[in-house]
Design an enzyme around this catalytic site. Structure first.
Site, PDB file in Angstrom:
ATOM      1  N   GLY A  31       0.830  -1.214   0.000  1.00 18.08           N
ATOM      2  CA  GLY A  31       0.000   0.000   0.000  1.00 18.08           C
ATOM      3  C   GLY A  31       0.857   1.254   0.000  1.00 18.08           C
ATOM      4  N   ILE A  77      -5.955  10.739   9.869  1.00 17.14           N
ATOM      5  CA  ILE A  77      -4.627  11.309   9.601  1.00 17.14           C
ATOM      6  C   ILE A  77      -4.778  12.467   8.605  1.00 17.14           C
ATOM      7  CG2 ILE A  77      -2.287  10.832   8.786  1.00 17.14           C
ATOM      8  CD1 ILE A  77      -3.017   9.183  11.237  1.00 17.14           C
ATOM      9  N   TYR A 102     -15.092  -2.059   7.658  1.00 15.38           N
ATOM     10  CA  TYR A 102     -13.698  -1.680   7.913  1.00 15.38           C
ATOM     11  C   TYR A 102     -13.344  -1.968   9.371  1.00 15.38           C
ATOM     12  CZ  TYR A 102      -9.788   1.697   8.486  1.00 15.38           C
ATOM     13  OH  TYR A 102      -8.599   2.320   8.769  1.00 15.38           O
ATOM     14  N   GLY A 156      -0.391   4.836  -0.934  1.00 14.54           N
ATOM     15  CA  GLY A 156      -1.474   5.433  -0.156  1.00 14.54           C
ATOM     16  C   GLY A 156      -1.025   6.643   0.642  1.00 14.54           C
ATOM     17  N   GLN A 157      -1.989   7.227   1.341  1.00 16.44           N
ATOM     18  CA  GLN A 157      -1.729   8.459   2.103  1.00 16.44           C
ATOM     19  C   GLN A 157      -0.570   8.271   3.083  1.00 16.44           C
ATOM     20  OE1 GLN A 157      -4.639   9.489   5.067  1.00 16.44           O
ATOM     21  NE2 GLN A 157      -4.063  11.652   5.116  1.00 16.44           N
ATOM     22  N   ILE A 199      -0.638  -1.816  -5.980  1.00 23.80           N
ATOM     23  CA  ILE A 199      -1.228  -2.162  -7.284  1.00 23.80           C
ATOM     24  C   ILE A 199      -1.378  -0.901  -8.142  1.00 23.80           C
ATOM     25  CG2 ILE A 199      -2.475  -4.266  -6.617  1.00 23.80           C
ATOM     26  CD1 ILE A 199      -5.006  -2.505  -6.316  1.00 23.80           C
TER      27      ILE A 199
END
Ligand code: AKB
Length: 315
Positions: free
Chosen positions: A8, A172, A142, A11-12, A35
């Site tokens: 990941g 975040i 989640y 991501g952020q 990905i």
């Protein structure tokens, strides 16, 4: 921890984590995987390869070829996207984590570290100063996957002696890589809209408080937890907290710099998710065991966010 693989990585959090790990261990000792196509911020920082965490063979091959001794497993579907497609959230969050655990166990990886979230709590947990051992009855997929993930980390630690570590992140806030699919994403959107001179339609109420953290603290927390001597850790999963904020607090802080920033509040399905989460966390065990302390409060974060976004907009 000498050679780490990060999933990941686009991501952020992943994108900024890779850079920090590169500084710590040397760029050649960090393999960033995702990905997605690598964002610009990652391209100049060493190794990047395609990895789908749902493909256990590909996962094992990358770990073995790179000789990774630690995995930072950051790939996940967040809360709001997870409610749009709960089955996908289950698949990515559970199968992805299971593959990370199994590859660690079978290929001799020493440490697996992966974020959990405030989403592990549900409406029955205390809202303020919520402790790790409060009831965990999430109402999002989640959250369900994060609770199950925490239990799996504990299981692999007890059964196989794998050094598993996790921290429950709040929302975040960061300027580099946009978040995607989270309930707390409004906080980041507020800063970008303010600097672009655009009004913002906020999808949560003005006065609903949630726990937040600025990205430099989020990176510091996960790296400090990874570096903490094993004998100092009394748990697998730690709460980490920095500040409890409403959308109105963030808007007021932005208006100290951009007084004409306009915001309207139109809560949607994400308000219900936010309502199910605590407003602040108790993070005493992290402070005690590995000396966790956040550096940023609201005003320092706002100044830094506005500076960074201004620079990005003028690039
Ligand atoms: C989300 O909003 O889903 C995430 C989280 C709090 O874990 N930012």
């Amino acid at each position: 921890m000498k050679r780490v693989l990060v999933t990941g990585a686009c991501g952020q959090i992943g994108s900024e984590l890779v850079i920090r790990l590169g500084k710590l261990l040397g760029n050649g000792n960090v393999l960033a995987t995702d990905i997605k196509r690598a964002p610009d911020i990652l391209k100049k920082h060493g190794n990047f390869t395609y990895l789908n965490v749902l493909d256990s063979h590909m996962f094992a091959k990358e770990v073995v070829d790179f000789e990774a001794d630690a995995i930072f497993h950051m790939a996940a579907i967040l809360s709001a996207s997870g409610e749009k497609d709960p089955q996908l959230a289950y698949q990515v969050n559970m199968t992805g984590l299971m593959n990370a655990l199994e590859v660690s166990r079978r290929k001799g990886v020493q440490m697996l570290i992966t974020p959990s979230s405030i989403a592990v709590y549900g409406p029955d947990a205390p809202k303020l100063q919520t402790v790790e051992d409060a009831p965990l009855n999430p109402t999002t997929m989640y959250g369900v996957t994060k609770v199950a993930g925490e239990k799996l980390l504990q299981y692999y630690h007890i059964k196989y002696g794998l050094d598993t570590r996790s921290l429950r992140y709040p929302g975040i806030i960061s300027a580099e890589t946009p978040p995607g699919g989270g309930t707390t994403d409004f906080a980041v959107d507020l800063y970008w809209h303010a600097l672009r001179g655009k009004p913002y339609s906020c999808f949560v109420k003005e006065d609903a408080a949630l726990p937040f953290m600025y990205m430099p603290d989020a990176i510091k927390a996960i790296i400090d937890l990874a570096k903490a001597p094993a004998e100092r850790l009394h748990r697998r999963v730690y709460n980490v907290h920095a500040m409890s904020l409403t959308a109105g607090d963030i808007v007021a802080s932005i208006r100290n710099h951009i007084p004409d920033f306009r915001v309207e509040y139109r809560p949607d399905y994400r308000q219900e998710i936010a309502d199910s989460w605590p407003a602040s966390l108790n993070d005493a065990p992290a402070r005690e065991d590995w000396r966790w302390r956040p550096d940023f409060g609201l005003e320092a974060m706002t100044r830094d966010m506005l500076d960074r976004i201004k620079r990005k907009l003028s690039d």
